[in-house]
Design an enzyme around this catalytic site. Structure first.
Site, PDB file in Angstrom:
ATOM      1  N   GLY A  40       0.715  -1.171  -0.210  1.00 51.10           N
ATOM      2  CA  GLY A  40      -0.094  -0.122   0.086  1.00 51.10           C
ATOM      3  C   GLY A  40       0.623   1.185   0.104  1.00 51.10           C
ATOM      4  O   GLY A  40       2.064   1.206   0.790  1.00 51.10           O
ATOM      5  N   GLY A  42      -0.667   4.580   0.332  1.00 53.92           N
ATOM      6  CA  GLY A  42      -1.525   5.534   0.561  1.00 53.92           C
ATOM      7  C   GLY A  42      -0.873   6.302   1.852  1.00 53.92           C
ATOM      8  O   GLY A  42       0.154   6.382   1.939  1.00 53.92           O
ATOM      9  N   LEU A  43      -1.436   7.287   2.485  1.00 50.92           N
ATOM     10  CA  LEU A  43      -1.045   7.886   3.435  1.00 50.92           C
ATOM     11  C   LEU A  43      -0.338   6.897   4.493  1.00 50.92           C
ATOM     12  O   LEU A  43       0.895   7.039   4.920  1.00 50.92           O
ATOM     13  CB  LEU A  43      -1.931   8.716   4.345  1.00 50.92           C
ATOM     14  CG  LEU A  43      -2.086  10.073   3.742  1.00 50.92           C
ATOM     15  CD1 LEU A  43      -3.121  10.795   3.869  1.00 50.92           C
ATOM     16  CD2 LEU A  43      -1.194  11.063   3.422  1.00 50.92           C
ATOM     17  N   ALA A  44      -1.145   5.841   4.940  1.00 49.14           N
ATOM     18  CA  ALA A  44      -0.204   5.104   6.053  1.00 49.14           C
ATOM     19  C   ALA A  44       0.803   4.299   5.137  1.00 49.14           C
ATOM     20  O   ALA A  44       2.071   4.126   5.771  1.00 49.14           O
ATOM     21  CB  ALA A  44      -1.144   3.806   6.228  1.00 49.14           C
ATOM     22  N   GLY A  45       0.837   3.660   3.995  1.00 46.30           N
ATOM     23  CA  GLY A  45       1.767   3.027   3.324  1.00 46.30           C
ATOM     24  C   GLY A  45       2.989   3.496   2.875  1.00 46.30           C
ATOM     25  O   GLY A  45       4.269   3.352   3.267  1.00 46.30           O
ATOM     26  N   HIS A 266     -21.502   7.476   4.885  1.00 49.39           N
ATOM     27  CA  HIS A 266     -21.398   8.868   4.959  1.00 49.39           C
ATOM     28  C   HIS A 266     -22.849   9.634   4.720  1.00 49.39           C
ATOM     29  O   HIS A 266     -23.486   9.218   3.449  1.00 49.39           O
ATOM     30  CB  HIS A 266     -20.396   9.269   4.021  1.00 49.39           C
ATOM     31  CG  HIS A 266     -19.810  10.520   4.166  1.00 49.39           C
ATOM     32  ND1 HIS A 266     -20.509  11.909   3.861  1.00 49.39           N
ATOM     33  CD2 HIS A 266     -18.650  11.113   4.659  1.00 49.39           C
ATOM     34  CE1 HIS A 266     -19.795  12.847   4.033  1.00 49.39           C
ATOM     35  NE2 HIS A 266     -18.619  12.488   4.683  1.00 49.39           N
ATOM     36  N   ARG A 330     -21.741  11.404  11.766  1.00 49.25           N
ATOM     37  CA  ARG A 330     -22.164  10.968  10.415  1.00 49.25           C
ATOM     38  C   ARG A 330     -23.187   9.885  10.722  1.00 49.25           C
ATOM     39  O   ARG A 330     -24.184   9.712   9.887  1.00 49.25           O
ATOM     40  CB  ARG A 330     -20.916  10.234   9.737  1.00 49.25           C
ATOM     41  CG  ARG A 330     -19.938  11.321   9.214  1.00 49.25           C
ATOM     42  CD  ARG A 330     -18.801  10.796   8.625  1.00 49.25           C
ATOM     43  NE  ARG A 330     -17.961  11.915   8.129  1.00 49.25           N
ATOM     44  CZ  ARG A 330     -16.743  11.953   7.540  1.00 49.25           C
ATOM     45  NH1 ARG A 330     -16.145  10.544   7.376  1.00 49.25           N
ATOM     46  NH2 ARG A 330     -16.090  12.869   7.253  1.00 49.25           N
ATOM     47  N   LEU A 441      -7.537  10.629   7.899  1.00 51.00           N
ATOM     48  CA  LEU A 441      -6.289  11.099   7.257  1.00 51.00           C
ATOM     49  C   LEU A 441      -5.219  10.879   8.507  1.00 51.00           C
ATOM     50  O   LEU A 441      -4.003  10.656   8.255  1.00 51.00           O
ATOM     51  CB  LEU A 441      -6.221  12.346   6.648  1.00 51.00           C
ATOM     52  CG  LEU A 441      -7.225  12.475   5.256  1.00 51.00           C
ATOM     53  CD1 LEU A 441      -7.422  14.086   4.993  1.00 51.00           C
ATOM     54  CD2 LEU A 441      -6.635  11.614   4.183  1.00 51.00           C
TER      55      LEU A 441
HETATM   56  C1  LIG Z   1     -14.092  10.297  -0.736  1.00 52.33           C
HETATM   57  C2  LIG Z   1     -13.066  10.266   0.645  1.00 52.33           C
HETATM   58  C3  LIG Z   1     -13.288  11.257   1.296  1.00 52.33           C
HETATM   59  C4  LIG Z   1     -12.565  11.026   2.385  1.00 52.33           C
HETATM   60  N1  LIG Z   1     -12.500  12.259   3.037  1.00 52.33           N
HETATM   61  C5  LIG Z   1     -11.618  12.383   4.384  1.00 52.33           C
HETATM   62  C6  LIG Z   1     -11.369  13.540   5.082  1.00 52.33           C
HETATM   63  O1  LIG Z   1     -11.667  14.592   4.641  1.00 52.33           O
HETATM   64  N2  LIG Z   1     -10.691  13.490   6.068  1.00 52.33           N
HETATM   65  C7  LIG Z   1     -10.345  12.248   6.675  1.00 52.33           C
HETATM   66  O2  LIG Z   1      -9.562  12.299   7.754  1.00 52.33           O
HETATM   67  N3  LIG Z   1     -10.494  11.130   6.078  1.00 52.33           N
HETATM   68  C8  LIG Z   1     -11.259  11.036   4.783  1.00 52.33           C
HETATM   69  N4  LIG Z   1     -11.563  10.056   4.121  1.00 52.33           N
HETATM   70  C9  LIG Z   1     -10.946   8.751   4.625  1.00 52.33           C
HETATM   71  C10 LIG Z   1      -9.394   8.713   4.336  1.00 52.33           C
HETATM   72  O3  LIG Z   1      -9.233   9.243   3.089  1.00 52.33           O
HETATM   73  C11 LIG Z   1      -8.834   7.267   4.483  1.00 52.33           C
HETATM   74  O4  LIG Z   1      -8.982   6.421   5.617  1.00 52.33           O
HETATM   75  C12 LIG Z   1      -7.236   7.037   4.416  1.00 52.33           C
HETATM   76  O5  LIG Z   1      -6.959   8.043   3.429  1.00 52.33           O
HETATM   77  C13 LIG Z   1      -6.896   5.779   4.170  1.00 52.33           C
HETATM   78  O6  LIG Z   1      -5.474   5.659   3.826  1.00 52.33           O
HETATM   79  P1  LIG Z   1      -4.817   4.426   3.626  1.00 52.33           P
HETATM   80  O7  LIG Z   1      -3.470   4.954   3.668  1.00 52.33           O
HETATM   81  O8  LIG Z   1      -4.937   3.318   4.933  1.00 52.33           O
HETATM   82  O9  LIG Z   1      -5.493   3.640   2.469  1.00 52.33           O
HETATM   83  P2  LIG Z   1      -5.435   4.263   0.832  1.00 52.33           P
HETATM   84  O10 LIG Z   1      -5.225   5.358   0.709  1.00 52.33           O
HETATM   85  O11 LIG Z   1      -6.864   3.714   0.246  1.00 52.33           O
HETATM   86  O12 LIG Z   1      -4.288   3.329   0.205  1.00 52.33           O
HETATM   87  C14 LIG Z   1      -4.370   1.917   0.105  1.00 52.33           C
HETATM   88  C15 LIG Z   1      -3.103   1.528  -0.601  1.00 52.33           C
HETATM   89  O13 LIG Z   1      -3.143   0.004  -0.799  1.00 52.33           O
HETATM   90  C16 LIG Z   1      -2.917  -0.567  -2.082  1.00 52.33           C
HETATM   91  N5  LIG Z   1      -3.449  -1.693  -1.958  1.00 52.33           N
HETATM   92  C17 LIG Z   1      -4.657  -2.116  -1.804  1.00 52.33           C
HETATM   93  N6  LIG Z   1      -4.987  -3.352  -1.776  1.00 52.33           N
HETATM   94  C18 LIG Z   1      -3.771  -3.999  -2.344  1.00 52.33           C
HETATM   95  C19 LIG Z   1      -3.306  -4.956  -2.613  1.00 52.33           C
HETATM   96  N7  LIG Z   1      -4.127  -6.273  -2.415  1.00 52.33           N
HETATM   97  N8  LIG Z   1      -2.138  -5.353  -3.109  1.00 52.33           N
HETATM   98  C20 LIG Z   1      -1.172  -4.143  -3.204  1.00 52.33           C
HETATM   99  N9  LIG Z   1      -1.599  -3.045  -2.904  1.00 52.33           N
HETATM  100  C21 LIG Z   1      -2.866  -2.693  -2.547  1.00 52.33           C
HETATM  101  C22 LIG Z   1      -3.390   0.731  -2.839  1.00 52.33           C
HETATM  102  O14 LIG Z   1      -2.726   0.443  -4.097  1.00 52.33           O
HETATM  103  C23 LIG Z   1      -3.040   1.930  -2.145  1.00 52.33           C
HETATM  104  O15 LIG Z   1      -1.778   2.155  -2.520  1.00 52.33           O
HETATM  105  C24 LIG Z   1     -12.202  10.037   2.891  1.00 52.33           C
HETATM  106  C25 LIG Z   1     -12.362   8.640   2.329  1.00 52.33           C
HETATM  107  C26 LIG Z   1     -13.127   8.871   1.153  1.00 52.33           C
HETATM  108  C27 LIG Z   1     -13.091   7.698   0.388  1.00 52.33           C
END
Ligand SMILES: Cc1cc2nc3c(=O)[nH]c(=O)nc-3n(C[C@H](O)[C@H](O)[C@H](O)COP(=O)(O)OP(=O)(O)OC[C@H]3O[C@@H](n4cnc5c(N)ncnc54)[C@H](O)[C@@H]3O)c2cc1C
Ligand code: FES
Lengths: 636, 247
Positions: A40, A42-45, A266, A330, A441
């Site tokens: 992953g 995303g912000l975490a990864g 939501h 929410r 986030l």
């Molecule tokens: C439309 C929307 C608006 C939002 N607005 C807000 C906000 O305003 N404020 C707030 O705090 N939160 C908000 N959230 C929630 C927040 O954005 C998410 O909870 C947070 O960004 C998740 O981050 P993450 O790094 O965990 O996952 P993600 O950013 O989803 O990253 C997941 C990563 O894992 C990878 N991945 C997934 N499955 C696999 C796999 N099987 N193999 C390899 N790679 C894989 C993907 O490619 C990606 O790189 C919102 C969410 C949505 C959907």
């Protein structure tokens, strides 16, 4: 196995510091010998991969998109919370902790939630340093706004693109470390299984999406940061590729799954307009700061919004929750919308929406201010619907949005499989039964930047003495064979129904029975229905093309097969929890005026499910509240 | 609604491609353009044919993963709209819609409508960041940045990296993309210490990747979904000159 949450000793405010003071360190030469897989970006990864690399570990980072920059964190609009108290409105770490705990209806750990609040302020410092152009006052200081469920202004934002800007910072930092040759980035690689050797996570099996090759990767520790699984409902605010596969496969290999049914719906997405629809677009919750939500008091009112006089409008959130009004959390806002829609007051062509109206705000603050605050959201609304929301109220409706549930993790963010960590939305950690806006986030970021890089040492130092992980180990071969067999079986079915068709069927059952409100009969029925969908899927699905090529249809099918199994566990969990808490609303357990009725005597625990070859077994992590007395969550 | 989709089909990076026409019935005006392609793919599956490979993820105009040429325009008939935000109401019943992948040397075709845009990531790798480790940040409000500067930086930072600018440019130049990142960071105080190095290295990588040079036709800013202004390119060039002179 007995769950050990590993909460450190000491007073609440001292726990994290105590933890850091007592955790093991690894010297720089030894760090170079250790490698970590991060699934992953995303912000975490991306945060974790970049920071672990800065610390000296070798990192391999995977994502399924064509670039790390596209992880779904990019879509977050509204903002990120931090207890900076810049607005001098009485905010503090303690208050943020309390709001989060209460917002989650007292179903998360005090220690975790406190740490979330505690690390929020340094995170804003971090992102500013990385070049995030947060909104500012003319004098140059940072601006805040408020978000649902709280009464202070602690949300930082970058127009309506906060997630994008934070992710760009994380992605940039990641690429800085790629340039330094400390991170190997593998986009278009999807994790399909986890390799566990002698009870420890030692690697993953991935599919190279560009040509279908199945590959093995070994490491000293594996970090899952794969985001949310709300696509189990099919229609959601998540990206189409978001999946639960990585955590589901880890679950089947031994990681416990916590509170799978806790999903957030939501309140402010655009309503569904047809069966062909593939996703629901979110309109940021920040709109509720200035927009007022209403429906006509008359049932099935056919008049246009602007023709309905003031006294025939029901501002139902303001009516039911005078203290919070349109900013009610929410889960409450969604349920209230569903209640009005079900009662026949829904608006729009399919009568499945409510109005979000800016007329008052424009009159009060002027068009310029509203445009400055929400311009891009109004533009987006117009692109999708063709409607100008400066003139007519927006039409909104509830949509599946966030998974509070996820892999069970201890205070160190480690799952029940040693060496396997889960961070960001894919774990169950801080949000309890309902997540507050702008807190995720934050959670994803601090998990990746601040917490994991501090806790992973504790495990890795024990691995130094072990043999280096190696993809030639027979267990890698065994798991790879499992994966190949799974794919071959799917390709061989050659049935008569498309993957999307099955996904629509699954989504309907889940939305009907396991979303905003649930009941025993419905959930029992849903489990049977989903088991049938599963049977049917494995005999009737049709995937064309071959597994040895870029094949988007196969990607979808593989993800759906896991969603179907996960959906069963979600219903099992929702059925078992005989109380209403946060987003989990069981119709049998409500007060006279329709509010959630929690049952602390019997359900003050986190449900952690063991796979147990499909006969899910429940383990309970009792929650102790030492610093805050759980109260009835009221926003009236 | 019924349309004819004339779609570029190409099995893999090194095979030859060609257009194929598909009569597509059963569409509605409310469907997004990508949902129409989903619909076509379901029909193809049931006819035992390979699906059309195309890119998408967020389907809300922010991730930048989608993007095809539609009737000769990047992202279709409207200005500043991503492919995923285009709806079938922009077409008429009976229309023929020609759908092609981005075409640029630096974006090789992977399959059908999918291209490899990793060149963009490699440009970012050459300085599209601020060198500061996690854990070293000063208090956020210790760095004062005026609203004007911050807003201007944000205008540039809004780029979604879709590649429409390259695809639409007759020179296949990546100047708009590269300038957006440079100006986002270089206009902020945090980005200043590395400002010269950044502009020199990123522009060099842009050339190494085989993107063409910019001749200011302005075609890119018309298509850009994030409305990145072409003035960014002029600003990048000024920064480049300054960096050259000072280095
Ligand atoms: C439309 C929307 C608006 C939002 N607005 C807000 C906000 O305003 N404020 C707030 O705090 N939160 C908000 N959230 C929630 C927040 O954005 C998410 O909870 C947070 O960004 C998740 O981050 P993450 O790094 O965990 O996952 P993600 O950013 O989803 O990253 C997941 C990563 O894992 C990878 N991945 C997934 N499955 C696999 C796999 N099987 N193999 C390899 N790679 C894989 C993907 O490619 C990606 O790189 C919102 C969410 C949505 C959907
Ligand atoms: S799919 Fe994300 S921008 Fe179009």
């Amino acid at each position: 196995m007995k769950l050990n949450s590993k909460i450190p000793e000491g007073k609440l405010e001292e726990k994290w510091r105590n933890y850091q003071a007592n955790s093991h360190l690894i010297n720089p030469t030894n760090k170079k010998k250790l490698n970590v897989i991060v699934v992953g970006s995303g912000l975490a990864g991306a945060g974790a991969a970049a920071t672990l690399a800065e610390l000296g570990y070798d990192v391999q980072c995977f994502c399924y998109q064509d670039s790390a920059r596209r992880a779904h964190s990019v879509a977050a609009q509204g903002g990120i919370n931090a207890a900076k108290n810049y607005q001098h409105d009485g905010d503090s770490v303690w208050r943020m902790f309390y709001d989060t705990l209460k917002g989650g209806d007292f179903r998360s750990r005090e220690a975790n939630t406190y740490r979330l609040a505690e690390l929020s302020a340094p995170l804003i410092d971090h992102f500013v340093q990385q070049g995030v152009p947060f909104a500012r006052e003319y004098g140059g200081v940072l601006v805040n706004r408020s978000f649902g469920g709280v009464q202070v202004q602690r949300t930082f934002y970058a127009r309506g693109q906060t997630g994008q800007q934070l992710l760009m910072a994380a992605y940039s930092q990641l690429y800085k470390m790629i340039r330094a040759k400390k991170v190997d980035m593998l986009p278009r690689h999807e994790m399909l299984d986890l390799v566990v050797i002698n009870g420890k996570a030692k690697g993953i099996i991935v599919r190279d999406l560009t040509d279908g090759t199945i590959k093995r990767y070994a490491a000293d520790a594996v970090v899952l940061a794969t985001g949310g699984y709300s696509r189990v409902f099919r229609l959601s605010t998540l990206a189409i590729g978001c999946n639960g596969s990585a955590i589901w496969k880890a679950h089947k290999r031994g990681a416990y799954f916590a509170a799978p049914s806790f999903t957030q719906i939501h309140p402010t997405a655009l309503p569904q307009s047809s069966d062909a629809q593939s996703k629901l677009t979110l309109m940021s919750e920040s709109l509720r700061n200035d927009g007022r939500i209403w429906v006509p008091t008359k049932k099935d009112d056919a008049r246009k919004a602007n023709e309905i006089p003031e006294d025939e409008r029901d501002y139902y959130l303001e009516r039911r929750y005078p203290a919070f009004g349109n900013l009610a959390p929410r889960d409450i806002a969604s349920r209230a919308a569903k209640e009005r829609i079900d009662a026949g007051h829904g608006v729009g062509p399919l009568k499945n929406g409510v109005y979000l109206d800016f007329k008052n705000a424009i009159d009060r603050l002027g068009l310029d201010t509203i445009e400055d605050r929400y311009g891009n959201l109004f533009k987006m609304y117009r692109k999708i619907t063709g409607i100008n929301a400066y003139e007519k109220p927006m039409l909104i409706s509830p949509a599946a949005h966030f998974s509070m549930g996820g892999l069970w993790v201890d205070y160190e963010l480690m799952t029940t499989i040693p060496g396997l960590y889960a961070i960001g939305e894919c774990n169950y950690s801080d949000h309890g039964a309902n997540r507050l806006g702008a807190n995720s986030l934050l959670q994803a970021s601090i998990d990746g930047y601040f917490i994991l890089p501090n806790t992973i040492n504790n495990y890795l130092q024990t691995e130094l003495a072990e043999e280096r992980p190696n993809v030639d180990h027979p267990e890698f071969e065994r798991v790879e064979d499992d994966v190949k067999e799974h794919i071959a079986k799917m390709m061989a079915i050659n049935g008569s129904r498309t993957v999307d068709d099955f996904h629509r069927a699954l989504g309907k059952v889940m939305w009907q029975e396991c979303a905003m409100s649930r009941n025993r009969a419905g959930l029992e029925k849903a489990i049977i229905q989903i088991k049938n969908i599963k049977k049917e899927f494995w005999s009737e699905v049709k995937v064309t093309g071959s597994e040895a090529e870029l094949n988007p249809e196969l990607e979808k099918a593989l993800r759906l097969a896991d969603f179907i199994e996960l959906a069963i566990l979600m219903c099992v969990d929702a059925l078992q929890r005989e109380e209403s808490a946060g987003a989990h609303f069981r119709e049998e357990y409500q007060t006279k005026d329709g509010e959630a009725l929690r049952n602390d005597a019997d359900f003050m625990y986190v449900s952690a499910w063991e796979y147990n070859t499909g006969n899910f077994k429940l383990h309970k992590e009792e929650l102790k509240f030492e610093y805050v007395e759980p109260t009835v969550r009221s926003y009236k | 609604m019924k349309v004819t989709c004339k779609i570029w089909r190409q099995e893999s990076a090194d095979s030859k491609g060609n257009f194929k026409s598909y009569e597509t019935d059963g569409l509605t005006e409310d469907m997004s353009f990508l949902e129409a392609l989903d619909h076509l793919n379901e029909i193809l599956v049931l006819k035992n044919e390979r699906v059309v490979a195309f890119e998408y993820d967020c389907r809300e105009g922010i991730c930048g993963q989608c993007g095809v040429f539609i009737n000769g325009r990047a992202h279709g008939p409207h200005d500043h709209v991503t492919t995923c935000q285009l709806h079938m109401r922009s077409f008429k019943d009976g229309d023929t819609i020609v759908i092609e992948p981005w075409r640029a040397n630096a974006f090789p075709i992977l399959k059908d409508l999918m291209v490899d845009r990793s060149a963009f990531d490699r440009i970012i790798e050459q300085g599209g960041f601020i060198t500061a480790k996690t854990g070293t940040a000063p208090e956020a409000n210790a760095i004062l940045i005026s609203k004007e500067v911050s807003d201007k930086s944000m205008d540039a930072a809004a780029c979604i990296g879709c590649g429409a600018c390259v695809a639409t440019c007759k020179n296949a130049s990546a100047a708009l993309f590269t300038s957006a990142k440079i100006n986002h960071l270089n206009s902020l105080p945090q980005g200043r210490p590395e400002a010269h190095k950044r502009v020199l290295e990123m522009t060099q990588q842009m050339q190494l990747e085989g993107f063409g040079s910019c001749t200011y036709t302005g075609a890119c800013e018309v298509e850009c979904p994030a409305e990145i202004s072409i003035s960014n390119i002029a600003e990048m060039n000024a920064r480049y000159l300054k960096a050259k002179l000072l280095s």
